[in-house]
Design a protein around this motif. Sequence first.
Motif, short mmCIF file in Angstrom:
data_model
loop_
_atom_site.label_atom_id
_atom_site.label_comp_id
_atom_site.label_asym_id
_atom_site.label_seq_id
_atom_site.Cartn_x
_atom_site.Cartn_y
_atom_site.Cartn_z
N THR A 1 -0.28 -4.36 12.54
CA THR A 1 0.83 -4.61 11.63
C THR A 1 2.02 -5.16 12.41
O THR A 1 2.76 -6.00 11.93
N SER A 53 17.80 7.46 20.70
CA SER A 53 17.11 7.26 19.42
C SER A 53 15.93 8.22 19.25
O SER A 53 15.56 8.56 18.14
N ARG A 56 15.72 11.46 17.07
CA ARG A 56 15.36 11.55 15.66
C ARG A 56 14.18 12.49 15.46
O ARG A 56 13.98 13.02 14.38
N LEU A 83 7.32 6.89 9.04
CA LEU A 83 8.06 5.66 9.36
C LEU A 83 8.79 5.77 10.68
O LEU A 83 8.77 4.84 11.49
N GLN A 84 9.43 6.91 10.89
CA GLN A 84 10.23 7.03 12.11
C GLN A 84 9.34 7.06 13.35
O GLN A 84 9.68 6.49 14.38
N LEU A 86 6.49 5.58 13.58
CA LEU A 86 6.05 4.19 13.74
C LEU A 86 7.14 3.38 14.42
O LEU A 86 6.89 2.59 15.32
N ARG A 87 8.35 3.61 13.96
CA ARG A 87 9.47 2.84 14.47
C ARG A 87 9.73 3.14 15.95
O ARG A 87 10.02 2.25 16.72
N TYR A 128 7.23 0.88 17.56
CA TYR A 128 7.47 -0.56 17.42
C TYR A 128 8.73 -1.01 18.14
O TYR A 128 8.72 -1.95 18.91
N VAL A 129 9.83 -0.32 17.85
CA VAL A 129 11.12 -0.81 18.35
C VAL A 129 11.38 -0.36 19.78
O VAL A 129 11.76 -1.16 20.62
N GLU A 130 11.14 0.94 20.03
CA GLU A 130 11.54 1.44 21.34
C GLU A 130 10.47 1.26 22.42
O GLU A 130 10.77 1.30 23.59
N LEU A 172 6.00 -3.91 7.00
CA LEU A 172 7.04 -4.40 7.90
C LEU A 172 8.41 -4.26 7.25
O LEU A 172 9.39 -3.93 7.92
N ILE A 219 9.51 -2.02 5.09
CA ILE A 219 9.99 -0.64 5.20
C ILE A 219 10.49 -0.38 6.61
O ILE A 219 11.56 0.20 6.84
N LEU A 220 9.73 -0.90 7.56
CA LEU A 220 10.10 -0.68 8.95
C LEU A 220 11.46 -1.29 9.28
O LEU A 220 12.31 -0.64 9.88
N VAL A 276 14.40 0.77 7.99
CA VAL A 276 14.84 2.01 8.64
C VAL A 276 15.43 1.77 10.03
O VAL A 276 15.89 2.72 10.66
N ILE A 277 15.45 0.53 10.48
CA ILE A 277 15.95 0.29 11.84
C ILE A 277 17.40 0.75 12.04
O ILE A 277 17.70 1.42 13.02
N GLU A 327 18.82 3.17 11.01
CA GLU A 327 18.97 4.62 10.95
C GLU A 327 19.33 5.23 12.31
O GLU A 327 19.83 6.34 12.38
N THR A 328 19.07 4.48 13.37
CA THR A 328 19.44 4.95 14.71
C THR A 328 20.91 5.35 14.76
O THR A 328 21.28 6.31 15.45
#
Lengths: 681, 77
Positions: free
Chosen positions: A332, A590, A593, A648-649, A651-652, A655-657, B50, B52-53, B56-57, B59-60
């Motif tokens: 994804t 982060s 969370r 979601l968190q 996953l995030r 993905y992000v970190e 994607l 939804i993702l 929530v970004i 939210e940090t």
Amino acid sequence: MLKPERMVKVSVVGPKDHFETVSEILYRLNLIHIEDPVEDEYFKLGEPFEKAGVISKSLVQLRSILSYLKLDPEKFIPRRKYREEEIKAELDRKLEEYRTEIGAKIDKIKELQEKIKALEDELKVIEPLKALGIPPKLLKGYKTIRAFVGFIRADPSPKIQSITSDYEVFLKDYGKEYVVAVFVRVEHAEEVYRVLQELGFREVTVPDIEDYDSRIAEINSEISRLRDEISTLEKEIEDLKAREAELMLAIEEYLSMELEKSELPLKSLVSKYAFVIVGYIPAKSFDEFKSTVESETNGKVTVEKLEDKEFEPPTKLTNPPGVRNFEILTLTYTTPKYHEIDPTAIMAIFFPLFFGAMLGDVGYGAIIAALCLFLKRIFKTEGWQKLLNIGLYSGIVSIFFGFIYGECFGPFVSVEEGKIDIFRHFLWPILHAIGINRFEPAFDRVSPMGIKVLLFVTIVVGIFKILWGFALGFYTVLKEHGFKEAMLEKGSWILGVLGLACIIFGFAYNLGVFHYFFGIGPTEGSGIPPLPLPGVVKGWQQGLNMFYLAALPLILVWFVLFVMAEVPKMGAMGVILAVELLTWFGQIVSYARILAIGLSSVYIAFVMNFIGVGLIDPQGMCIPVLGVIVLIIGHLINLILGVLDPGLQSLRLHYVEFFTKFLEGGGVLYKPFGRIKKFLE
Amino acid sequence: MAEEAIARGLIAVGAGLAVGLAGIGAGLGESGIGAAAVGATAEDRGFFGLGILFTVIPETIVIFGLVIAFILMFAFH
């Protein structure tokens, strides 16, 4: 596991009269991922084999029938499979049968449905006229009088009055509008029509019928007769569907395969006498591939390894079965390139771990796990199965963390003595009866110290994951561009983040977190912390933290490396980009969370319990029904939030970190020429 | 004694403001992204995950607020 399957680039070259045989062999082997070819002076794109035309025509007809029958090859689970010979023998006869039997019936149904539609339209005209109460023959056929019949928004009489006094208006309330019949002399017709239009007049054509009621009865009986006919046809089709579904899908699969085979030339280059196919196959299968193709064509077709400069193989992820579920999460985000690291395995460990650490509740975890197990039996497609497996693992880890935190639908034991001991009337007597006088969680995350400790732990996890991400990035760059590039691009950041980590540790030390864990350093609120350097107790150093001291050189070295990397690229202004170090600080924090999301869910559960149990409690309000409703609805909401948010968190956080440090992505998934049969043996 | 009580109260107010204002900021950030994500999802269902993702970004920011709140509560009491 962390690396995609190793590939080699191969060419398959042979004379054109062996093309169809080769197509069969390659399709059966299901190994070669064909690269899209580029035409040149001598080699052009091929044209599909002759049979393609007939096959695709049959396929289109069959697929339209399948789509009418709502038979989806991807979702349907076959009860039996057919052999290819069976299909071949019966193909033409069966196709003809489907065309005449089902195709014709479908056409007939559509025709009947149109008839019903026409009749219903007529009813829509007749019913309002019947409400008006004027026989149809009086509504038309005048010579000197113009009759307007239709729907209108308001009574037109006053406005017509201003044109002529010689008129007649019949008005009847009909739903949101009125049915109206207006009779005026022909010479006033135009003006009156304009007035009527201002009131939103819609004219209807009066049908040629004698009597409303008899016609309505006629139409209704006709419609019900047509409906019966349709349902008979539908039942016949339904019977056929139940009997032949597997066979139809098997034929569809067979035809699709044949079509794919005959379209192979579109992906290869041909000259006047020869063909060339270029593609990638897994390195370990090369020998088998080469010997099969060459021996089955008596050496007329050759397979060679290509040592090409343009080596951009597709990505074939190689993960063990349990981990494979998590591939959808990685994909994804992006498809890793061939040279990159496939983080699925890392994600398979940390995704459920983070999820569990956030949710951390025996009750919710058990419900999620049970729900996933149940849904797995309903949604059989691959994507759903994988997703539900992920849910299942996450639920199980949540149960585990639930025991650590001591939570089951909210905090299980007293959070603060005497205050939040919500289950005192229900649970404690039972626990006492079986001899348990004391129950305390291994780690209470709701207590002030628990929050502090968990905050520290999550941030340590953050530091660890971010360093790990950079390390993987370092490795990837090292492999592709060498040590210097890797050091400048990723290594410098490792030092920078280590520096940040020291600052964070220093702060945590001052807060007394180290005392909790390791028994060293200041305790909570003991004033100025002593220097942790052994032996130095007095002087200006007092109050200075060793971690801050360690951070200084790290940050300095990072800054030098950073300037070396950025200034040649960006000029002197590149120095400003050093602010980016703060981004990593943000990303480390982060990870807090994991604590924050968890706490919010605990407190929602706690509030619901507080209200609900208070209502049920015989010494409280004693309204058990209401209390139970509050508990059910409250926990349901919290459960939905508890699936969405931690999912979601978590996953995030990946993905992000994490992924951004080493995964560029944009690769192509390995799709070999061939297919895994589903309806054929 | 009274001074200490006031100081404690102000710390609590500060912690509340840290979370609350950060929440407003995150909400403002998410509103734009959320709207765009819904639009993109309407065009292509595959974008849902994607979308939804992305939503929530921001939210940090609330997490920062929360951490600040914790630090206020624990470090300055």
